[in-house]
Design an enzyme around this catalytic site. Structure first.
Site, PDB file in Angstrom:
ATOM      1  N   CYS A 192      -0.516   4.229   1.952  1.00 53.58           N
ATOM      2  CA  CYS A 192      -0.387   4.078   3.402  1.00 53.58           C
ATOM      3  C   CYS A 192       1.045   4.312   3.867  1.00 53.58           C
ATOM      4  O   CYS A 192       1.291   4.973   4.866  1.00 53.58           O
ATOM      5  CB  CYS A 192      -0.780   2.667   3.829  1.00 53.58           C
ATOM      6  SG  CYS A 192      -2.251   2.046   3.034  1.00 53.58           S
ATOM      7  N   ASP A 193       1.998   3.730   3.163  1.00 51.84           N
ATOM      8  CA  ASP A 193       3.368   3.667   3.679  1.00 51.84           C
ATOM      9  C   ASP A 193       4.360   4.577   2.954  1.00 51.84           C
ATOM     10  O   ASP A 193       5.465   4.788   3.444  1.00 51.84           O
ATOM     11  CB  ASP A 193       3.891   2.220   3.574  1.00 51.84           C
ATOM     12  CG  ASP A 193       3.049   1.263   4.415  1.00 51.84           C
ATOM     13  OD1 ASP A 193       2.447   1.714   5.412  1.00 51.84           O
ATOM     14  OD2 ASP A 193       2.986   0.067   4.076  1.00 51.84           O
ATOM     15  N   CYS A 197       0.836  -1.201   0.000  1.00 54.18           N
ATOM     16  CA  CYS A 197       0.000   0.000   0.000  1.00 54.18           C
ATOM     17  C   CYS A 197       0.868   1.247   0.000  1.00 54.18           C
ATOM     18  O   CYS A 197       1.347   1.681   1.057  1.00 54.18           O
ATOM     19  CB  CYS A 197      -0.945  -0.007   1.200  1.00 54.18           C
ATOM     20  SG  CYS A 197      -2.077   1.400   1.218  1.00 54.18           S
TER      21      CYS A 197
HETATM   22  P1  FAD Z   1     -10.658  -5.284   6.131  1.00 55.65           P
HETATM   23  O1  FAD Z   1      -9.678  -4.452   6.893  1.00 55.65           O
HETATM   24  O2  FAD Z   1     -10.254  -5.792   4.796  1.00 55.65           O
HETATM   25  O3  FAD Z   1     -11.102  -6.471   7.101  1.00 55.65           O
HETATM   26  C1  FAD Z   1     -12.074  -7.359   6.766  1.00 55.65           C
HETATM   27  C2  FAD Z   1     -11.844  -8.565   7.645  1.00 55.65           C
HETATM   28  O4  FAD Z   1     -13.050  -9.281   7.811  1.00 55.65           O
HETATM   29  C3  FAD Z   1     -10.903  -9.606   7.064  1.00 55.65           C
HETATM   30  O5  FAD Z   1      -9.564  -9.251   7.097  1.00 55.65           O
HETATM   31  C4  FAD Z   1     -11.219 -10.806   7.931  1.00 55.65           C
HETATM   32  O6  FAD Z   1     -10.542 -10.696   9.184  1.00 55.65           O
HETATM   33  C5  FAD Z   1     -12.735 -10.619   8.162  1.00 55.65           C
HETATM   34  N1  FAD Z   1     -13.486 -11.552   7.303  1.00 55.65           N
HETATM   35  C6  FAD Z   1     -13.306 -11.797   5.962  1.00 55.65           C
HETATM   36  N2  FAD Z   1     -14.148 -12.749   5.546  1.00 55.65           N
HETATM   37  C7  FAD Z   1     -14.899 -13.101   6.628  1.00 55.65           C
HETATM   38  C8  FAD Z   1     -15.946 -14.043   6.835  1.00 55.65           C
HETATM   39  N3  FAD Z   1     -16.409 -14.811   5.837  1.00 55.65           N
HETATM   40  N4  FAD Z   1     -16.463 -14.170   8.079  1.00 55.65           N
HETATM   41  C9  FAD Z   1     -16.020 -13.392   9.093  1.00 55.65           C
HETATM   42  N5  FAD Z   1     -15.030 -12.490   8.960  1.00 55.65           N
HETATM   43  C10 FAD Z   1     -14.479 -12.344   7.743  1.00 55.65           C
HETATM   44  N6  FAD Z   1      -5.590   2.407   5.111  1.00 55.65           N
HETATM   45  C11 FAD Z   1      -5.457   3.638   5.670  1.00 55.65           C
HETATM   46  O7  FAD Z   1      -6.399   4.400   5.680  1.00 55.65           O
HETATM   47  N7  FAD Z   1      -4.277   4.000   6.267  1.00 55.65           N
HETATM   48  C12 FAD Z   1      -3.197   3.185   6.327  1.00 55.65           C
HETATM   49  O8  FAD Z   1      -2.135   3.565   6.840  1.00 55.65           O
HETATM   50  C13 FAD Z   1      -3.324   1.881   5.764  1.00 55.65           C
HETATM   51  N8  FAD Z   1      -2.287   1.011   5.801  1.00 55.65           N
HETATM   52  C14 FAD Z   1      -2.421  -0.237   5.215  1.00 55.65           C
HETATM   53  C15 FAD Z   1      -1.340  -1.110   5.245  1.00 55.65           C
HETATM   54  C16 FAD Z   1      -1.451  -2.349   4.678  1.00 55.65           C
HETATM   55  C17 FAD Z   1      -0.264  -3.286   4.725  1.00 55.65           C
HETATM   56  C18 FAD Z   1      -2.667  -2.748   4.046  1.00 55.65           C
HETATM   57  C19 FAD Z   1      -2.799  -4.125   3.421  1.00 55.65           C
HETATM   58  C20 FAD Z   1      -3.747  -1.878   4.001  1.00 55.65           C
HETATM   59  C21 FAD Z   1      -3.626  -0.604   4.576  1.00 55.65           C
HETATM   60  N9  FAD Z   1      -4.674   0.304   4.541  1.00 55.65           N
HETATM   61  C22 FAD Z   1      -4.545   1.534   5.137  1.00 55.65           C
HETATM   62  C23 FAD Z   1      -5.944  -0.029   3.888  1.00 55.65           C
HETATM   63  C24 FAD Z   1      -6.969  -0.397   4.981  1.00 55.65           C
HETATM   64  O9  FAD Z   1      -6.386  -1.363   5.817  1.00 55.65           O
HETATM   65  C25 FAD Z   1      -8.223  -0.951   4.346  1.00 55.65           C
HETATM   66  O10 FAD Z   1      -8.742  -0.014   3.413  1.00 55.65           O
HETATM   67  C26 FAD Z   1      -9.289  -1.193   5.403  1.00 55.65           C
HETATM   68  O11 FAD Z   1      -8.787  -2.012   6.436  1.00 55.65           O
HETATM   69  C27 FAD Z   1     -10.518  -1.845   4.792  1.00 55.65           C
HETATM   70  O12 FAD Z   1     -11.392  -2.078   5.811  1.00 55.65           O
HETATM   71  P2  FAD Z   1     -12.609  -3.083   5.714  1.00 55.65           P
HETATM   72  O13 FAD Z   1     -13.452  -2.741   6.882  1.00 55.65           O
HETATM   73  O14 FAD Z   1     -13.192  -3.057   4.369  1.00 55.65           O
HETATM   74  O15 FAD Z   1     -12.059  -4.541   5.949  1.00 55.65           O
END
Ligand code: FAD
Ligand code: NDP
Length: 316
Positions: free
Chosen positions: A142-143, A139
């Site tokens: 992010c980084d 990302c």
């Molecule tokens: P996610 O964070 O994708 O989490 C969803 C979670 O739901 C899954 O990981 C899993 O644990 C759970 N899940 C999945 N399927 C199921 C199921 N069937 N049943 C139950 N649970 C399930 N964004 C920023 O704004 N700032 C940053 O500094 C930043 N740094 C990042 C660094 C990295 C390395 C990465 C990979 C991403 C980064 N992001 C950052 C992006 C950010 O993390 C994502 O945009 C955000 O977390 C998305 O949130 P979400 O709620 O959609 O779900």
């Protein structure tokens, strides 16, 4: 028993939806998953160090700590959290049915916030416990601004729009950005290609492959191979960013919601409504453009409010 709202997921979208629906007295039940999509409960932020762009934390906050705080706030308002992965759903009739390995249940409204998982290639030096998060990232937004990348050469792997966008973004900080693409033709849209090519700091290595990342505690060199000649060389660099696509966590839906050609849930623009009334989708599982914690949280709030309106209009 039929729950009012079941939330599937554990990132900022799921917990924001939980906080709002709990405060609306809908007694949400949240399934946070058990290594679902290869990521720990808490979602993608559990895989990063400092989050510096989430409002309210001027000094930045560790990714896992931010996830813990989301979770604590959900619990504070009475959300019931199960550390189980939802393995299947039946959306053919209301109330909707769902199952984990440990239980089955029913819900009048469903909020799907299962996120997406960034694809990484298995390159020596980039794995967990090696230089992942020590210069290797998935990302750039992010980084990229971290001091370790300032005025240093960086690498981006991929040939799509994400790679072009991330490389162009990284030129703000880096001395040079190499895009490594496995073919001699980019996949990215013309406009994104042109933007990257026009940037004097960007160099595209066509038909190349990264073979290793090396360094003492942090990334110091990237090894690349010319796939046409077989020649290999090591280039000094401080970082490597994967931009080789993402996999939305939608397999468990069994094709019951409309998905796009890459598996993302299709929502009605400006809303979190899916193709099935009463099922809402928030966060990265329906967003391949912004992919940020704050946008995920924002859409989690939208899903909660829309679920609340849906339940008012469709009393049990
Ligand atoms: P996610 O964070 O994708 O989490 C969803 C979670 O739901 C899954 O990981 C899993 O644990 C759970 N899940 C999945 N399927 C199921 C199921 N069937 N049943 C139950 N649970 C399930 N964004 C920023 O704004 N700032 C940053 O500094 C930043 N740094 C990042 C660094 C990295 C390395 C990465 C990979 C991403 C980064 N992001 C950052 C992006 C950010 O993390 C994502 O945009 C955000 O977390 C998305 O949130 P979400 O709620 O959609 O779900
Ligand atoms: P894409 O699937 O479009 O591109 C992935 C790229 O990574 C491809 O070039 C692919 O190579 C390469 N790749 C895949 N696996 C590997 C591997 N194991 N090793 C090396 N290279 C690999 O993903 P994106 O994330 O770029 O884009 C996803 C969607 O989001 C697209 O629809 C895109 O248009 C959209 N998007 C739009 C943006 C915008 O308009 N601002 C910004 C970002 C994304 P190959 O080409 O050989 O298959």
């Amino acid at each position: 028993m039929v729950d009012h709202v079941v939330i599937i997921g554990s990132g900022p979208a799921a917990h924001t939806a939980a906080i709002y629906t709990a405060r609306a007295d809908l007694r949400p039940v949240l399934f946070e998953g058990w290594m679902a999509g290869g990521v720990a409960a808490g979602g993608q932020l559990t895989t990063t160090t400092d989050v510096e762009n989430f409002p309210g934390f001027p000094e930045g906050i560790g990714g896992p700590e931010l996830c813990d705080r989301f979770r604590a706030q959900s619990l504070r308002f009475g959300t019931v959290i199960h550390t189980e992965t939802v393995t299947r759903v039946d959306l053919s009739a209301r109330p909707f049915r769902y199952a984990t390995d440990e239980r089955e249940g029913q819900a009048r409204a469903l909020i799907i916030a299962t996120g997406a998982t960034a694809r990484r290639d298995d390159i020596p030096g980039t794995r967990d416990g090696e230089l992942w998060q020590k210069g290797v990232s998935a990302c750039a937004v992010c980084d990229g601004a971290l001091p370790m990348f300032r005025d240093k050469p960086l690498f981006v792997i991929g040939g799509g729009d994400s790679a072009m966008e991330e490389a162009t973004f990284l030129t703000k900080f880096a001395s040079r950005v190499y895009i490594v693409h496995r073919r001699d033709e980019l996949r990215a849209s013309q406009i994104m290609q042109e933007r990257a090519r026009a940037n004097p700091k960007v160099e595209i290595l066509y038909s190349h492959q990264v073979t290793a990342v090396e360094g003492d505690g942090v990334v110091q060199r990237t090894r690349v191979k010319d796939l046409k000649t077989g020649a290999e060389r090591a280039i000094e660099s401080a970082g490597l960013f994967f931009a080789i696509g993402r996999k939305p966590n939608t397999d468990f839906l069994g094709g019951q919601l409309q998905l796009d050609d890459q598996g993302y849930i299709v929502t009605t623009p400006g809303t979190t409504a899916t193709s099935v009334p009463g099922v809402f989708a928030a966060g990265d599982v329906q967003d391949k453009k912004y992919r940020q914690a704050i946008t995920a949280a924002g859409s989690g709030c939208m899903a909660a409010l829309e679920a609340e309106h849906f339940l008012s209009a469709h009393p049990a």
